[in-house]
Enzyme design. Structure first.
Site, PDB file in Angstrom:
ATOM      1  CE  LYS A 114      -4.522  -1.256   1.744  1.00 20.03           C
ATOM      2  NZ  LYS A 114      -5.595  -0.920   2.682  1.00 20.03           N
ATOM      3  CE  LYS A 198      -6.358  -7.354  -1.939  1.00 23.23           C
ATOM      4  NZ  LYS A 198      -6.246  -6.944  -0.550  1.00 23.23           N
ATOM      5  CE  LYS A 201     -13.694  -2.129   0.277  1.00 22.03           C
ATOM      6  NZ  LYS A 201     -13.495  -1.809   1.695  1.00 22.03           N
TER       7      LYS A 201
END
Ligand code: AMP
Ligand code: TRP
Length: 333
Positions: A114, A198, A201
């Site tokens: 991230k 993956k 969102k």
């Protein structure tokens, strides 16, 4: 035996099929086992570890509650609450961050993903996020935590933090060491555009995921455009190695039908990809459309959604503040 279940979902919008099949579907099954005590948290403190637009955050908090309810979580049976409404989460996170070691957090792969290349620019919150997650779980003496595969490492850290706190303050079993509940199969749903990424969102391409608010045409279009490979549909599992997109679509199909991969492959034997995609769209529409319609309906009644959060947060606060009081005493405050 009855379980104390705790889990959280970030209100960061675009709740998708991965959230449903990896986590929320499991929440509902655990709740329906009746004897379990279930607590589901909208983790807004986690959401602000990356920049959020305040207006959108508020909308996403309500949308997450609506999604929980539309998927089958019943606020009369389970506690649904908002993390920022229960101050013990922030307090416990601070105390636990003084117990946690830098070395442990440095190993967290999700932070590395991230934070991207420039780690110096990541927020301190993003770095210490797994400690807040441990606080969430430990405040409620949760015995089991249903999550998708991507949270496995955070759960292991939570267990280490609980054990170290108990050791440091010489209290055998004060913080309960929780068990992760990760589905054995299909616990990681991948992007429709890239089978090694993956489903997420935050993927800029909406075609990479099925959102739980998608309508029929969007579902059909996304499955039609989903990446596949030039080979025919396999008939045995071995033939799926190095075919991540085919494996993912077959995994989604199997998970929606609550059956294993072998059964699906037998069922689909002889079909080509375009026929399979039609069948996949059909089952997706059958399972997702009622959820999507219910979310839209619930979002028209903001007062109801806010009252669910308020009542749930009140109940959660009673449990968490009691634990927090004992924790403070142990620390010497
Ligand atoms: P988040 O949206 O990151 O708050 O995740 C909420 C829950 O959904 C967590 O338990 C995640 O592990 C799970 N989850 C998120 N993305 C996926 C995915 N692509 N496949 C399976 N589970 C997922
Ligand atoms: N970190 C989890 C995620 O990103 C969300 C989360 C926060 C959570 N606190 C939790 C999950 C406690 C389970 C238990 O998906």
């Amino acid at each position: 035996m009855s379980k104390k279940i705790f889990s959280g979902v970030q209100p960061t919008g675009n709740l998708h099929l991965g959230n449903y099949l990896g986590a929320i579907k499991n929440f509902v099954e655990l709740q329906n086992e009746k004897e379990n005590e279930c607590i589901f948290c909208v983790v807004d403190l986690h959401a602000i570890t990356v920049k959020q637009d305040p207006k959108k955050l508020k909308k996403n908090i309500r949308e997450t509650v609506a999604t929980f309810i539309a998927c089958g979580i019943d606020p009369a049976q389970s506690i649904i609450f908002n993390q920022s409404m229960v101050s013990a989460h922030s307090e416990a996170a601070w105390i636990l961050s003084c117990v946690s070691r830098m070395g442990w957090l440095n190993r967290m792969t999700q932070f590395k993903e991230k934070a991207g290349k420039d780690k110096e620019k990541a927020s301190i919150g993003l770095y210490s996020y797994p400690v807040l997650m441990a606080a969430d779980i430990l405040l409620y003496d949760a015995t089991h935590v249903p999550v998708g595969n991507d949270q496995k490492q955070h759960l292991e850290l939570c267990r280490d933090i609980a054990q170290k706190f108990n050791n440091d303050f010489d209290v055998m079993d004060f913080l309960k060491v929780p068990e992760p509940l990760i589905q054995k199969q299909f616990s990681r749903i991948m992007s429709l555009k890239d089978g090694i990424k993956k489903m997420s969102k935050s993927d800029p391409s909406d075609l990479s995921r099925i959102n739980l608010t998608d309508d029929k045409d969007q579902i059909i279009n996304k499955i039609k455009k989903a990446k596949t490979d030039p080979l025919p549909l396999p008939s045995v599992i071995d033939n799926l190695t190095e075919r991540p997109e085919a494996e993912n679509l077959l995994g989604i199909y199997s998970s929606l039908k609550n059956q294993n991969l072998e059964k699906s492959l037998m069922e689909l034997n002889g079909k080509n990809f375009s026929e399979f995609k039609e069948q996949l769209s059909e089952i997706l529409i059958e399972r997702i459309m009622p959820i999507s319609q219910e979310i839209k309906k619930l979002l028209e009644d903001i007062n109801f959604l806010d009252s669910v959060l308020l009542e749930g947060s009140d109940k959660a606060d009673k449990i968490a503040s009691k634990k927090m009081k004992k924790m403070k005493e142990l620390v010497g405050f």
